[in-house]
Design a protein around this motif. Sequence first.
Motif, short mmCIF file in Angstrom:
data_model
loop_
_atom_site.label_atom_id
_atom_site.label_comp_id
_atom_site.label_asym_id
_atom_site.label_seq_id
_atom_site.Cartn_x
_atom_site.Cartn_y
_atom_site.Cartn_z
N SER A 17 38.70 49.65 41.04
CA SER A 17 37.52 50.29 41.50
C SER A 17 36.57 49.44 40.93
O SER A 17 36.61 48.31 39.89
CB SER A 17 37.47 51.69 40.89
OG SER A 17 38.58 52.30 41.48
N LEU A 18 35.20 49.72 41.40
CA LEU A 18 33.93 49.16 40.82
C LEU A 18 32.78 49.89 41.14
O LEU A 18 32.79 50.87 41.81
CB LEU A 18 33.88 47.74 41.31
CG LEU A 18 33.44 47.52 42.71
CD1 LEU A 18 32.04 47.60 42.94
CD2 LEU A 18 34.14 46.38 43.53
N ILE A 37 28.22 43.38 47.65
CA ILE A 37 28.82 44.65 48.59
C ILE A 37 29.51 44.22 50.03
O ILE A 37 30.47 44.60 50.26
CB ILE A 37 27.78 45.56 48.98
CG1 ILE A 37 27.09 46.41 47.62
CG2 ILE A 37 28.28 46.64 49.88
CD1 ILE A 37 25.92 47.13 47.77
N HIS A 38 28.89 42.97 50.78
CA HIS A 38 29.57 42.73 51.68
C HIS A 38 30.87 42.06 51.25
O HIS A 38 31.69 42.16 52.07
CB HIS A 38 28.46 41.50 52.31
CG HIS A 38 29.30 40.97 53.52
ND1 HIS A 38 29.39 41.36 54.66
CD2 HIS A 38 29.58 39.43 53.61
CE1 HIS A 38 29.88 40.44 55.59
NE2 HIS A 38 30.16 39.32 54.98
N GLY A 65 38.19 45.05 51.74
CA GLY A 65 38.75 46.44 51.98
C GLY A 65 38.19 47.55 51.24
O GLY A 65 38.90 48.57 51.13
N PHE A 66 37.58 46.98 50.19
CA PHE A 66 37.20 48.24 49.16
C PHE A 66 36.25 49.35 50.04
O PHE A 66 35.55 48.95 51.19
CB PHE A 66 36.02 47.72 48.34
CG PHE A 66 36.55 46.77 46.83
CD1 PHE A 66 37.04 47.59 45.83
CD2 PHE A 66 37.34 45.65 47.16
CE1 PHE A 66 37.56 47.00 44.77
CE2 PHE A 66 37.86 45.00 46.22
CZ PHE A 66 38.08 45.52 45.05
N SER A 67 36.54 50.51 49.70
CA SER A 67 35.82 51.69 50.49
C SER A 67 35.03 52.56 49.41
O SER A 67 35.32 52.59 48.15
CB SER A 67 36.70 52.29 51.35
OG SER A 67 37.93 52.81 50.48
N LEU A 74 39.57 50.16 45.88
CA LEU A 74 40.77 49.49 46.72
C LEU A 74 41.84 49.98 46.28
O LEU A 74 42.41 49.72 45.33
CB LEU A 74 40.83 47.87 46.71
CG LEU A 74 41.76 47.30 47.39
CD1 LEU A 74 41.35 47.20 48.95
CD2 LEU A 74 41.50 45.69 46.87
N GLU A 75 42.76 50.52 47.31
CA GLU A 75 44.09 51.02 46.88
C GLU A 75 45.09 49.85 47.18
O GLU A 75 44.88 49.15 48.13
CB GLU A 75 44.42 52.16 48.36
CG GLU A 75 43.62 53.40 48.02
CD GLU A 75 43.76 54.45 46.72
OE1 GLU A 75 44.75 54.01 46.21
OE2 GLU A 75 42.59 54.81 46.37
#
Length: 152
Positions: free
Chosen positions: A109-110, A122-123, A129-131, A150-151
């Motif tokens: 995470s971030l 962010i891009h 695939g971070f959400s 990101l899982e």
Amino acid sequence: MFDIRIDDLSGEPIRDLLRRHAEGMLEASPPGACHFFDIDRLKDPSVTVWSVWDGNELAGCGALHEIEATHGELKSMRTHDLHLGKGVGRAVLAHIVAEARRRGYRRLSLETGRGEPFAAAIHLYDSFGFSDCGPFGDYTESDFSLYLTLEL
């Protein structure tokens, strides 16, 4: 190709880059909205910092903070101004994601800010695939902060 290595934070180039990172976050964020780690906090055993080298030049850095045994946090991502647009951020992020998987983390995470100064980062995170997620760890809800995960 970049050389990515664990950094003990003793060299002046990495210390200068981290100072510039802190200054940039403070300039682009409202008061009280910055969550960067200072050098002493980056030296904590729960944090690993990598520096990215292009030959003899420091090109960037990134860090991985272990929140818990299965959850890591991305910290201190910064590309040196002279190396923007060369893929430094992508290289160090790929390295950190691979390391998080190697450690057996289930989630990376971030926290970052919103607005133009954070758009490129962010891009990059989106491309990996971070959400969106809610606050994690010690973070609280904020109109300025964007929380991503990101899982793995």
